[in-house]
Every structure is written in structure tokens, then in C-alpha cells.
Design an enzyme around this catalytic site. Structure first.
Site, short mmCIF file in Angstrom:
data_model
loop_
_atom_site.label_atom_id
_atom_site.label_comp_id
_atom_site.label_asym_id
_atom_site.label_seq_id
_atom_site.Cartn_x
_atom_site.Cartn_y
_atom_site.Cartn_z
N ASP A 158 0.86 -1.19 0.00
CA ASP A 158 0.00 0.00 0.00
C ASP A 158 0.90 1.25 0.00
O ASP A 158 1.47 1.61 1.03
CB ASP A 158 -0.91 -0.02 1.23
CG ASP A 158 -1.93 1.09 1.20
OD1 ASP A 158 -2.88 1.03 2.01
OD2 ASP A 158 -1.81 2.03 0.39
N HIS A 159 0.97 1.88 -1.15
CA HIS A 159 1.89 3.02 -1.29
C HIS A 159 1.45 4.23 -0.45
O HIS A 159 2.19 5.19 -0.30
CB HIS A 159 1.99 3.41 -2.77
CG HIS A 159 3.29 4.08 -3.13
ND1 HIS A 159 4.02 4.84 -2.24
CD2 HIS A 159 4.00 4.09 -4.29
CE1 HIS A 159 5.11 5.30 -2.84
NE2 HIS A 159 5.12 4.86 -4.09
N ARG A 160 0.23 4.18 0.11
CA ARG A 160 -0.18 5.29 0.97
C ARG A 160 0.75 5.42 2.16
O ARG A 160 1.04 6.52 2.63
CB ARG A 160 -1.62 5.10 1.46
CG ARG A 160 -2.65 5.22 0.35
CD ARG A 160 -4.05 5.04 0.90
NE ARG A 160 -4.15 3.77 1.65
CZ ARG A 160 -5.17 3.45 2.43
NH1 ARG A 160 -6.16 4.27 2.61
NH2 ARG A 160 -5.19 2.28 3.05
#
Lengths: 442, 357
Positions: free
Chosen positions: A411-413
Site C-alpha cells: 500500500d503506497h499510501r
């Protein structure tokens, strides 16, 4: 007389709310319609006013807690006279729903087998089914009174009718894949779901050119979970390659020893699980939860690995708890048991919940590598692919080695590419060098 | 051939009390002390009803509710011109008009509790059930108004809607029909500035909603909807126009929805707090109280007594609501059709008998 205030549905069709703050303390006096708490829902932050007067007896939650609609959140004392006049909340959930876990866990909850509630007590003898299901039953000549319901509240579903119309279909079910946990294909290896009825309706040739396949309950849950995940996390997949020649040799030797008793079954997956946990300890952001509403990242200090299991009806993800506290032989035994029961849909709800990271085995059918979908609310999922003999360059020479692709969807968040790459480099190093893995095992 | 002007239109805005309760003496309607304090009572009653409804919803005792806060003057001003033989064709925010005509509050609460019996009005009232599909009720109001003309009944029909509804085809069809067929209908638009989250300026490029009347050949007027005297005066003219057989007209009451669209909405997400402050300073009840006080018709003591009286009345109505026996599932079938179709009759029978033995 004490009055228990249950969280009502203060919006339209809400399931839960987060307690923002209490406006009263235990022991405080309370008046009718005096606000006592602020609760945040999907729609707004609302103040809840007391329906009774008296005093505040017990606050059942802390600010930040998620409260399900129907759960008792506060108890008032000395409110008997007014309380007695109150009828049940208009939007109150049934006793079945009360006290259930928040929505995020509902997806896992519906995966639970064998928990069909009894037929609605008010209508013994009458089959409970929608008009569509009734019409289907008429068409297929099925007597609804003889169908065993599997739906919510004892409802007969379309699938129940279809399976009742073909009683022999149990025997002709497709053969199950071999039970070895290593050979678990991932979700991405499964066929695409059938087109929705809305797509098919009005198309010529339904019945001849196009076969309609009703969605099973599990398929609906998977569909919901997958699109939820894709709409939630910023998916990025990092792919790496590992030379596992040494590991495979090491595993084969160990397997002979361990399986010598003729009872134990030892597979390679526990080794990967241990390596993953070892790398996770060094890279805690991959074993985390993103608490966006509160602006926090929660790093989990326990390691529960979800293992994707293909079942005849679809993908399930039972969870092996505390992987860091168990040895590989024990893990192998647990995997055989869990995967077997998942295929028979006999895993319990608890065994499907609480994962902190997931591993999916993608290589059984074929392909180079795949990009798995994150199992919410986790942060990453590791895809293990087929081990194959491939040419590799060692000391300037082309040699044949046991090679394997590994992919990490993250999850690049909350995890940047660099961090994901570091984790994967660490993980690859561990599975390329079993000696190093031994040294670093906790 | 010459180029000639064939039509020129003008639309007036009527305002009698300013925001501080100062009255325009020339326009001040001739009302008795009892009438004036009666209007005030009605507005306070609406607000107490509304405040309680919001609490009941947050306590889980009724379902989704649409607040009328801020629109009390608009509703009291028109209602004061109506009698029990007039028809009220409401949208879902006209609780104030309904209770003004004598619909018991506990039935209005029952409707918002999801109880169909809340839609069954006493036989001496002509109030249609609330219409949730936006604007659809205006067509009924036009038809009823035409019926009143054909039967030559001196009854007036008031079709209620908001600014959002004026973007619906039904609004235009209804006004056109009522104009052509001389319907005894008053179209009463409460322009509360917001259709859920869509502002008034997104509804029409025209300066006013009132001017749309001109295209349909009926009179139209814009009034300060937070000024109960202006709404009363404009409504009086429109109701007399219809009652005397002269036909339909349109009133745009410019007001403001002080709360959320409904309890399932959060207006903070799309409204400017300064806007709310501007309208708070124009509160219809505060303004009218200042006027009554300046006329020596009202005191702080009167106000405290009225608040206590209305609170007690509302609590009493809640008791009535909660002592209504719960509706049985089978009543589900009873309110839609005069005569049930065969398939529903079958279902009703299965529901009612054998299956619960």
C-alpha cells in the site's frame, strides 16, 4: 432502574460509529435530551442526547472506540420512570446483529461456515424466499418446503434451489486440488467472475450462446472484498527473483528426516513464512494497519500470517497465528489442518480473522509472476511463484539454478517503494541463504 | 414588418418586517392581537416540535427526519390563510403547515418513525401524504385545483415545494396546466437556498423563481420568507385570488434551511459558516418577537411560559406516539390499494393465517 442506551442508526443504514468524546462522566446527573456523547459516523459527527433523566452510571467505551449499531454504549441510572415508557428503538438491529464486530470484520464474518440462523420463528412451515427465488423454484419444479435454507434468517437462496434441483451434483463436484499447502493457486489464477445479470439481460442467445451462472455467497463476498481493497489501498507491486537452490536442497534433506515417522507432513511454505516474519520484524511498516481517520499508522508487534487457500467455491484466507513463536514443523502441521478445513468450509470465524500480513502461492498452474491484491486492512501481500530450473549467472558463468520469482503488493499510501524494496531484498537474501535464515531466526 | 414588444414583465419582492423587527407601517397587515400572538405561538410550536424530532432521531426513537428550522415564518404565514376545507399538498418538510391545520403532532412523528398510520389524517382535514419524490406533488396540486374549479368549491389547493423542485419537469407542467385551466391552486415555493447540497444558483439562471410565473401567465411574487407578515400578506392575496375563481399563482418565499437536509446529511461539508451566521441574524422567530414586544403585545414572561407550555405539549405528543400499539406486519398490505390485487391478497392471507400456527 438502569437504562441501557444502545447506539442507534443515526444516519441511514449505518452499521457503526466511532466515539469521538464523552460529554459526561460517570456519576454526573443527566437531563432528558441533554447531549452526552459525540459520535462520528460515515456521514457526520453527531451529538447524542439522553432519552432519560437521572445519572450517568457506566460509560462502556473509550474515545476512539468503534461501536456497532445496537451495542450498549452508556448506562443511565435512576431513569426508570422515563425509560419504561420508551419503546424499542425504531432502527434497532435484531439481537443477531447486536454486539457484532464492526463492518471491517463483517466481510470475514460472512465467510464463516455453518452458522446459518434458524428459520424465522414467526413463520414455521413457510419457506422464506424472495419472489425471484420462488419463480426460479417454480421453473425448476422444486418444492420450497423441501429445500434446506442457507441464507440469512433462514432464507432460501437461488443456489439452494439450484442445488436442490440437482441432488446428484455433490457427487459430480469437480475434483479438489491436492491438499498440499504449497500448491495453493492465488486469486489471480482463478477464472474471471461471470458477467453480471444486468450485463446479460437483454442479450440475445442467453441459454444457448451464454450460460448464466448465479453468484455463490462466497463469490459475492470475494467480489466485495476485492473491489473494496482496490478502492482503498494504493496498490504497487514490487517483483524480485531468488536463487533458492540451496534452500531447496536444505528443505529436501530436512523433509526426509521429519517425515520419516510416516505421520508428519513437511512442506516448504513454513520456511517462507519464517523468512517473511524475520524480514517483517526488521521492516515493521509492512506489518501494520493504516488508521486514516485518526491519522495514525499502527505497527503490530504480533505476526499472524494469512495464507490464501483455493477452495472449490473460491478463495479463502485462514490465518496462522503467532508465526514467530512456532517452529517450522508445527507450522507445517497447522497449515495442512487449516487448508484442509478451509476447503471443507469447516474453519471457524476466528481462524479467518486477525491476519497482519498475507502470503499467497501463485505458481502452481503456471505464469511468470502475478500482482496479488492486498487483504484489507493489511498493508502488504507476498506472492510466491513456481520454483523452476532457469539459467543464472554465477561467478561469470551461466549455470542452471533453482529460481523463483517473488512479488510484493504493498500500500503506497504508507509504504514507499524504497522501503518495500528493502524488505524484499532482505527477504530474498534470507531465502537464498538458509544459513543466514538460521542465524537470524528468533 | 415592425419589431414590437409583446410582453414586459415585472416581479416584486415584498418585505414588511426588517431583520430587527422594524415594521413598514404602510404595508403592515391589519391583524388583531390574538391573530398576531397566535402566529407567534404557531412558530414556537413548530420549533419545539422540530427540536424534539431531532433528539428523537438521535435517540433511535424515530427514523430519518427533515428539519424545518428557519422556515417557520414561511409555513405559518401561508397556513394562517387556510381553513380545514383547503387542500394541503406537501413535500416532506411541511410539518409546520400540517400541525397549524390541526394534524396531531404524534401522527407527524409516527410518519417519521416509518409508521404508515402517520399518513392517515383525521377525516375533517384535507392533507395529502408527504411526497418524497421531488416536485411530483405539484402535478397533484394542479389537478386538485382544477377539480375545485369544476366542482365550484371555494376551496384552495396549496402545492408546496422547494427551490430544487423548480428544476423538475413536474413544476413546469403543473404551472402550465394550472394557468391554462384556471386551477384554484397556489404554488408555494420555499426557496431555502439549498437542495441538499446544491445551491440555489445552480437551479436557475433567472434572478428569481417567482418570475417563472410570468411564462405561465399567472401572477407571481417573491417575499421575504423569514418575515411572517410578508408571507401572510402575499399568501392572503394569492389565496383570495384562487378562492374567488381567478386562478393559480406562484409565491417564492426566500428563506434558509438552518439545519442539515435531513438527519442523514452533514451540511458542514458544503456550506460556509458565514452564510449560516448571516441567516441566524435573520431568524424568523426572533424577528417577530421583537415586533410583538415593540407593540407591547409580548413580554419575556410570556415567552418563558409559552416555551414551557410547548415543551410540555411536545412531550405529551411523544407519549402518545410511544403508546401507539406497534403496527403488525400484515398492515403492510393495507394502505396502498383500495382493493388488493390477487397476488398481494394471496401474500396477505399467507401472512395472516396458517403460517404462524
Amino acid at each position: 432502574m438502569a437504562f441501557e442506551f444502545k447506539l442507534p442508526d443515526v444516519g441511514e443504514g449505518l452499521h457503526e460509529g466511532r466515539l469521538v468524546e464523552w460529554l459526561v462522566r460517570a456519576g454526573d446527573p443527566i437531563a432528558v435530551d441533554q447531549p452526552f456523547a459525540r459520535v462520528e459516523t460515515d456521514k457526520a459527527i453527531v451529538e447524542l442526547p439522553s432519552p432519560v433523566s437521572g445519572s450517568v452510571q457506566t460509560l462502556h467505551f473509550k474515545p476512539g472506540d468503534v461501536i456497532a449499531v445496537g451495542q450498549t454504549m452508556i448506562t443511565f441510572g435512576d431513569g426508570g420512570a422515563t425509560a419504561a415508557a420508551l419503546t424499542a428503538p425504531v432502527s434497532g438491529k435484531s439481537a443477531v446483529d447486536a454486539g457484532k464486530s464492526p463492518v471491517s470484520e463483517m466481510v470475514a464474518a460472512v465467510l464463516s461456515p455453518g452458522s446459518a440462523p434458524p428459520v424465522m420463528a414467526a413463520f414455521p412451515g413457510r419457506a422464506v424466499a424472495t419472489p425471484h427465488t420462488r419463480s426460479l423454484a417454480r421453473k425448476l419444479g422444486v418444492d420450497l418446503a423441501r429445500v434446506t435454507p442457507s441464507g440469512k434468517g433462514g432464507r432460501i437462496t437461488d443456489e439452494d434451489v439450484i442445488s436442490a434441483s440437482a441432488p446428484s451434483n455433490q457427487a459430480s463436484a469437480p475434483p479438489q486440488p491436492p491438499p498440499a499447502p504449497v500448491a495453493i493457486p492465488a486469486a489471480s489464477a482463478r477464472p474471471a467472475p461471470p458477467p453480471s445479470p444486468g450485463v446479460v439481460a437483454g442479450m440475445a442467445g442467453v441459454g444457448e450462446e451464454i450460460e448464466e451462472v448465479p453468484l455463490t455467497h462466497l463469490r459475492k463476498v470475494i467480489a466485495q472484498a476485492m473491489s473494496h481493497s482496490k478502492h482503498t489501498s494504493a496498490h504497487v507491486t514490487h517483483v524480485d527473483e531468488a536463487d533458492v537452490s540451496e534452500l531447496v536442497a536444505w528443505y529436501k534433506k530436512a523433509k526426509q528426516r521429519i517425515e520419516a515417522d510416516g505421520r508428519t507432513k513437511f512442506t516448504i511454505l513454513p520456511i517462507f513464512m519464517k523468512a517473511a516474519v524475520t524480514a517483517l520484524k526488521a521492516h515493521p511498516f509492512l506489518n501494520a494497519v493504516f488508521d486514516e481517520p485518526n491519522g495514525k499508522i499502527l505497527l503490530k508487534k504480533f505476526y499472524h500470517l494469512g495464507i490464501a487457500v483455493d477452495t472449490p467455491e473460491g478463495l479463502m484466507v485462514p490465518v496462522v497465528k503467532h508465526v514467530d513463536r512456532k517452529d517450522m514443523v508445527a507450522l507445517a502441521g497447522e497449515l495442512v489442518d487449516l487448508a484442509g478445513r478451509a476447503r471443507e468450509r469447516r474453519v471457524t470465524l476466528d481462524e479467518l480473522r486477525g491476519g497482519t500480513f498475507t502470503i499467497t502461492n501463485v505458481g502452481a498452474i503456471g505464469g511468470v509472476f502475478a500482482t496479488p491484491v492486498i487483504h484489507q486492512p493489511e498493508v502488504a501481500i507476498l506472492g510466491m511463484h513456481a520454483i523452476k530450473d532457469r539459467p543464472a549467472v554465477v561467478d561469470g558463468q551461466i549455470v542452471i539454478r533453482k529460481m523463483m520469482y517473488v512479488s510484493l503488493s504493498f500500500d503506497h499510501r504508507i509504504v514507499d517503494g524504497l522501503e518495500a524494496a528493502r524488505f524484499m531484498t532482505d527477504f530474498v537474501e534470507l531465502i537464498q541463504n538458509p544459513d543466514l535464515l538460521m542465524m537470524r531466526l528468533l | 414588418m415592425p419589431r414590437q414588444v409583446i410582453f414586459e414583465g415585472r416581479i416584486e419582492n415584498l418585505s414588511i418586517l426588517d431583520k430587527d423587527g422594524q415594521v413598514d407601517k404602510k404595508l403592515e397587515p391589519k391583524l388583531t392581537r390574538d391573530q398576531l400572538t397566535g402566529m407567534y405561538r404557531l412558530m414556537v410550536m413548530m420549533r419545539k416540535f422540530d427540536e424534539k424530532a431531532l433528539n428523537l432521531q438521535r435517540q433511535g426513537r424515530i427514523g430519518t427526519y427533515g428539519s424545518l428550522r428557519g422556515q417557520e415564518a414561511a409555513q405559518a404565514g401561508i397556513a394562517f390563510n387556510l381553513t380545514k376545507t383547503d387542500w394541503v399538498v406537501p413535500s416532506f418538510r411541511e410539518h409546520g403547515v400540517m400541525m397549524a391545520l390541526g394534524l396531531p403532532m404524534h401522527l407527524i412523528y409516527a410518519y417519521w418513525k416509518g409508521d404508515e398510520r402517520g399518513n392517515i389524517v383525521p377525516p375533517d382535514l384535507r392533507i395529502l401524504p408527504a411526497s418524497v419524490p421531488v416536485g411530483s406533488q405539484l402535478v397533484h396540486a394542479a389537478g386538485l385545483g382544477m377539480a375545485m374549479r369544476l366542482k365550484d368549491e371555494p376551496s384552495v389547493v396549496v402545492g408546496f415545494a422547494g427551490d430544487g423542485a423548480t428544476s423538475e419537469g413536474d413544476f413546469h407542467e403543473a404551472l402550465n396546466f394550472a394557468g391554462v385551466f384556471n386551477a384554484r391552486t397556489v404554488f408555494f415555493i420555499q426557496n431555502n437556498q439549498w437542495a441538499i447540497s446544491v445551491p440555489r444558483k445552480r437551479q436557475t439562471a433567472a434572478e428569481s423563481i417567482a418570475q417563472k410565473a410570468l411564462a405561465y401567465g399567472i401572477p407571481g411574487i417573491q417575499v421575504d420568507g423569514n418575515d411572517v407578515l410578508a408571507v401572510y400578506a402575499a399568501s392572503k392575496a394569492a389565496v383570495e385570488h384562487a378562492r374567488s375563481g381567478k386562478g393559480a399563482s406562484l409565491i417564492e418565499a426566500v428563506t434558509y434551511r438552518m439545519g442539515d437536509h435531513t438527519t442523514a446529511d452533514d451540511q458542514k461539508r458544503y456550506r460556509d459558516p458565514d452564510d449560516i451566521a448571516y441567516w441566524l441574524a435573520r431568524d424568523p422567530i426572533d424577528r417577530f418577537r421583537k415586533y410583538l414586544v415593540s407593540k407591547k403585545m409580548w413580554t419575556d414572561d410570556n415567552d418563558a411560559a409559552l416555551a414551557a407550555e410547548m415543551t410540555a405539549m411536545v412531550e405529551d405528543e411523544v407519549k402518545k406516539l410511544e403508546s401507539m400499539p406497534a403496527p403488525t406486519p400484515v398492515e403492510f398490505f393495507d394502505h396502498m390499494y383500495e382493493t388488493l390485487p390477487w397476488n398481494l391478497r394471496e401474500q396477505r392471507e399467507a401472512f395472516a393465517q396458517g403460517d404462524r400456527s
